[in-house]
Structures are given as C-alpha cells and as structure tokens.
Design an enzyme around this catalytic site. Structure first.
Site, PDB file in Angstrom:
ATOM      1  N   HIS A 241       1.084  -1.473  -0.210  1.00  0.00           N
ATOM      2  CA  HIS A 241      -0.020  -0.017   0.493  1.00  0.00           C
ATOM      3  C   HIS A 241       0.748   1.372   0.440  1.00  0.00           C
ATOM      4  O   HIS A 241       2.240   1.869   0.351  1.00  0.00           O
ATOM      5  CB  HIS A 241      -0.711  -0.387   1.249  1.00  0.00           C
ATOM      6  CG  HIS A 241      -2.039   0.697   0.633  1.00  0.00           C
ATOM      7  ND1 HIS A 241      -2.036   2.408   1.073  1.00  0.00           N
ATOM      8  CD2 HIS A 241      -3.249   0.858   0.973  1.00  0.00           C
ATOM      9  CE1 HIS A 241      -3.234   2.585   1.419  1.00  0.00           C
ATOM     10  NE2 HIS A 241      -3.988   1.835   0.952  1.00  0.00           N
TER      11      HIS A 241
ATOM     12  N   ASP B 154      -7.991  -5.509  -0.004  1.00  0.00           N
ATOM     13  CA  ASP B 154      -8.420  -6.605  -1.309  1.00  0.00           C
ATOM     14  C   ASP B 154      -8.621  -7.877  -1.005  1.00  0.00           C
ATOM     15  O   ASP B 154      -8.767  -8.706  -2.161  1.00  0.00           O
ATOM     16  CB  ASP B 154      -7.972  -5.837  -2.624  1.00  0.00           C
ATOM     17  CG  ASP B 154      -8.229  -4.849  -3.355  1.00  0.00           C
ATOM     18  OD1 ASP B 154      -7.507  -3.347  -3.179  1.00  0.00           O
ATOM     19  OD2 ASP B 154      -9.590  -4.651  -3.373  1.00  0.00           O
TER      20      ASP B 154
END
Ligand code: SDX
Length: 433
Positions: free
Chosen positions: A306, A363
């Site tokens: 991320h 996700d």
C-alpha cells in the site's frame, strides 16, 4: 507562529510556510514556488505531494489508523451501518434519527432507474465487464438529472447523493442480471441497502432469494470499510475531474474508471485470480511469493502492499475475521482462504516484504467473502465502487465548496527533443519501432 521551510540554491534562499494538520502531519505550502523560484517540483505518482487540505478521512499509515470524520473505522464497523456512514462522510457528523429517516426515504424514492435507461443494457455485449457498464450508466444518469448533476445547495446535494447511492446499486444488479440473461429484479422498499443489492442480484421471478442475516451484515460491513480512503487514485480522479467544473455524475464515472485498475480497486478480482491459479496447481504459494519478489516476473502479490499503509491495513484485519465468520454461518469451506492465509504467513516472515513494509490490504480478503456469497469475480470491483461512492460524493462536495479551489493542472519537466524543423516526407528516415 507559522513554521517555515527554507529552500536554498546556489544563488538564493527561499522561505515557504508549513501547513500543520489536525494530527500534526506537516506540508510545505509551495503554491508560490514557481513564481518565486522558477522551479517546479517533480513527484511521479504524487507519493510526497498533498493535493488539498481535507476534513473527511484521516489515515496514519505507520500506525494503521483509519478514521472517517474522526471516528475510528473499528467503531463504525462495530456500531454503524453503510447508510449512516455514507451520511457521516458527506455531511461531517452523525445524522439524527430525523435526518436518517429523510435520507432513507430519499434512497427508497430513488431506487428505480428510469425505464428507458434499461434499454442501455441491451446495447452491451452479454459478457461486458460490469465496471464498464457502471461507469457508462452513472454518466448516463446525468442526462436524466441535469439539474441535480450539478447540485448547488445542501438539499440538492442530499438528493443527488440519494440518486447516486441508490441507483448505483440497481445499475450493478441489472448489469449482473444482464450478464446472466435473467430478468431484472426490482428493489423492494422494505429491504435494507445491502439486502436490496443481494435481492436484485440473486432473486428470480419465481424464486425470491432469502438473504442470510449474517450475509446481509457482512455486505453492509464490507461497504462501510470501502466507503472512503482520503486521496487514493480514484478519489483524486473525482476531485481532478470536479476541478474543471464537471458535474458530480461525470466525476464519479471517472472515479469508477480509475478504481477498475488492478493496482487499485480491481485488485480484489486479481487476488482471487492469483489464488485460483495457485489452487489449480499452476504454482504453489512459495513459488507465487518467489515470483512476486522477482522484478522480472511481472507478477505482484496482489492484495499486498500500500502507498500509505506501512503497517497492517485495519480494513484487512476486519475482513480477515469477517471471512471466517461468513464461512462459519454458511457452513462453507474454500481452499482459497487457506492459500491466502498461507501466503500471508509466508510473506510476513519474508525479509523482502518485511523490509518494504508490505502487508495485506483491503483487497486481500474481500474477494474471499464475495466468493462465499456467490458474487462473481468481475463484480468484486463493482462492490468496491458501491462502497466508495459516498467518499467520492463527500470529496466532490468538499472540492466544490472550497472557494480557493482551482482547476487541477500539474506541471512537468520536458525531456523531449530540442527545437527541430518540419521535414518533407521524401526526406524522412524510417522510424525505429
Ligand atoms: C487499494 O491508495 C489507497 O488508499 C488505495 C486503497 C483505497 O482504499 O482506495 O487502499 C485501495 O487500491 C489497495 C491496493 C490494491 N492493489 C494491490 O493489492 C496491487 C498490489 N500492490 C502493489 O501493486 C502496490 O503495493 C501498490 C500499487 C498498492 C502501491 O504501490 P506503490 O506505493 O507505488 O509501491 P511501489 O510499487 O513503489 O513498491 C515499493 C516496493 C517496490 O520494490 P523496490 O523497487 O523497492 O525493490 O515494494 C514492491 C515494489 O516492487 N512491491 C511489491 C508489491 N507491492 C510493492 N512487490 C511484490 N508484490 C507487491 N504487491
């Protein structure tokens, strides 16, 4: 007293003010950098560049903190529901009972699509990706609501938000039905938001779909967790499109397109495709990790890493636990969950991932839950878009109400050919491919 940053080059010294945020994050205000110094900054991917000041969502990536309008995501996950969170993000404080009743009524009144919009679905191939249909149909909605597409006051914003939040769910369900050649199922006023989405997707005219209470709660919670995430790629796209004066529906349609990418909201579909590949025997978890570490493989560990979180994504933590709960209530097993847990265990002990602070993101586990519920892979990013819509609306509103807002127009450093002249066609050399 304003803190300043001093920039020096070989000839001059320049002073720029520092902007300090609520949680003491600091930014150098370079609004006058070029006019004062002749320099522009260069920051591909904007990893170090703040595009705006915002009051909507706070993330601390080092500590794994996520708050919507100051409220920790863990508290909202435990006590709230998606419509309350949507209202909170858009308006900045938790709604009273009366406000909630008004917004719920607006959502119910706006759940149906204009009957002529249904014909647009017939123009898509049956196997069209639903994200393509979602982006197109949300843009088409502005043709049916030309005034509310550019809402000018709180009441119009509330109605435009209700139109988008209610109809995006109907468009998503109709896209799914169209892909299966099944008749569209209409929403029912008595159902909650998540319940109506599942009802419109999975009910049949002769056989209504009974929504399991835990599945309804799981979908509602997944939508809460996806509702906003400050200046991510799709939200920044919405703000950039809004900065030209484009209407709310067109800005959201652009946000859907940006979210679709596998590095962003499309990652939930890519995670399951990765896990399926491992499960089908094409490679095992260790090989997948090995390839993800090899830059030449072109493979990444999808659902990992991320730009902001350099710690465990708090949403992934909640989704990991939720996946086990949904499996349990549905008495469902899926080898892909075991593979996901194995990948996480290997990666979190591997120096490549540890050194780069790569952790599971939102996700990594969401697709596992969608799969258990029976949602097809290509609908996973659609559920992400439905969840993120309130955040996009909140940011569109914030950008439009900021009187200092200017059209977003980044600069560049040109590295192309120096001045050259036009060459007649018979004198031109072949172009290298
Ligand atoms: C979302 O921004 C948001 O808030 C997004 C989001 C939201 O709610 O809106 O949180 C939702 O989009 C989550 C991210 C979903 N995408 C994926 O899961 C795709 C896989 N992840 C990566 O592609 C990547 O981690 C990104 C895109 C998420 C972040 O990319 P960055 O910040 O540009 O990181 P990078 O590519 O510069 O990586 C830094 C290093 C590199 O190695 P080195 O050059 O330092 O040797 O880490 C490596 C990368 O190669 N790396 C990975 C990796 N992610 C980063 N290596 C293997 N697998 C990965 N997943």
């Amino acid at each position: 007293m304003t803190e300043n940053i001093i920039l020096k080059d070989d000839h001059n010294e320049f002073k720029f003010p520092v902007v300090v945020g609520t949680e003491n994050e600091k930014g150098i205000d370079i609004s006058n950098l070029r006019s004062e110094t002749g320099y522009v900054t260069l920051d591909p991917g904007y990893g170090n560049t703040g595009s705006c000041e915002s009051r909507i969502t706070y993330i601390n990536g080092e500590k794994g903190i996520l708050r919507y309008r100051g409220i920790p995501i863990e508290e909202l996950a435990q006590h709230s529901d998606f419509i309350e969170v949507a209202d909170l993000l858009i308006w900045g404080s938790l709604a009273t009972k009366k406000m909630r009743e008004r917004f719920t009524a607006l959502l119910t009144d706006n759940a149906l699509l204009h009957e002529s919009l249904k014909h647009h679905f017939e123009g898509f191939p049956f196997d069209a990706h639903p994200m393509a249909m979602l982006s197109a149909m949300v843009n088409a909605l502005s043709c049916y609501h030309p005034v509310l597409a550019l809402p000018q006051n709180p009441r119009e914003i509330e109605e435009a938000a209700a139109i988008l939040i209610s109809k995006i769910r109907t468009i998503a369900a109709f896209s799914y039905k169209m892909s299966r050649g099944e008749p569209f199922i209409y929403p029912k006023a008595k159902f909650s938001y998540a319940e109506n989405l599942l009802h419109m997707m999975f009910s049949l005219p002769h056989e209504p779909y009974e929504v399991h209470p835990e599945v309804k709660r799981a979908v509602d919670l997944i939508l809460i967790l996806h509702a906003d995430h400050e200046q991510n790629c799709s939200t920044s796209t919405v703000r950039m499109v809004a900065s030209s004066g484009a209407n709310l529906f067109a800005s959201v349609s652009a946000g859907i397109a940006a979210l679709w990418g596998p590095l962003h909201g499309g990652a939930n579909q890519a995670v399951i495709e990765m896990l399926e590949k491992i499960h089908s025997g094409n490679m095992d978890a260790k090989q997948c990790i090995k390839m993800a570490k090899d830059k030449d493989s072109g493979i990444r560990l999808m659902g990992f890493g991320h730009r902001v979180y350099k710690n465990y994504d708090p949403r992934a933590q909640i989704l990991k636990e939720l996946s086990k709960k949904v499996f349990n209530v549905l008495n469902y097993e899926d080898p892909l969950l075991d593979i996901a847990l194995e990948l996480e265990e290997i990666a979190l002990k591997d120096s490549y991932f540890v050194e780069r602070k790569l952790y599971p993101n939102v996700d990594f586990y969401s697709g596992i839950i969608f799969r258990a519920i029976g949602v097809p892979k290509n609908m996973y990013p659609v559920f992400f878009a439905i969840g993120r819509l309130p955040g996009w609306i909140a940011h569109w509103r914030e950008a439009n109400e900021n009187k200092k807002s200017r059209i977003a127009r980044p600069r560049q450093i040109y590295t192309g050919p120096a001045k050259s002249n036009y060459v007649p066609i018979e004198q031109r050399p072949d172009r290298k491919p």
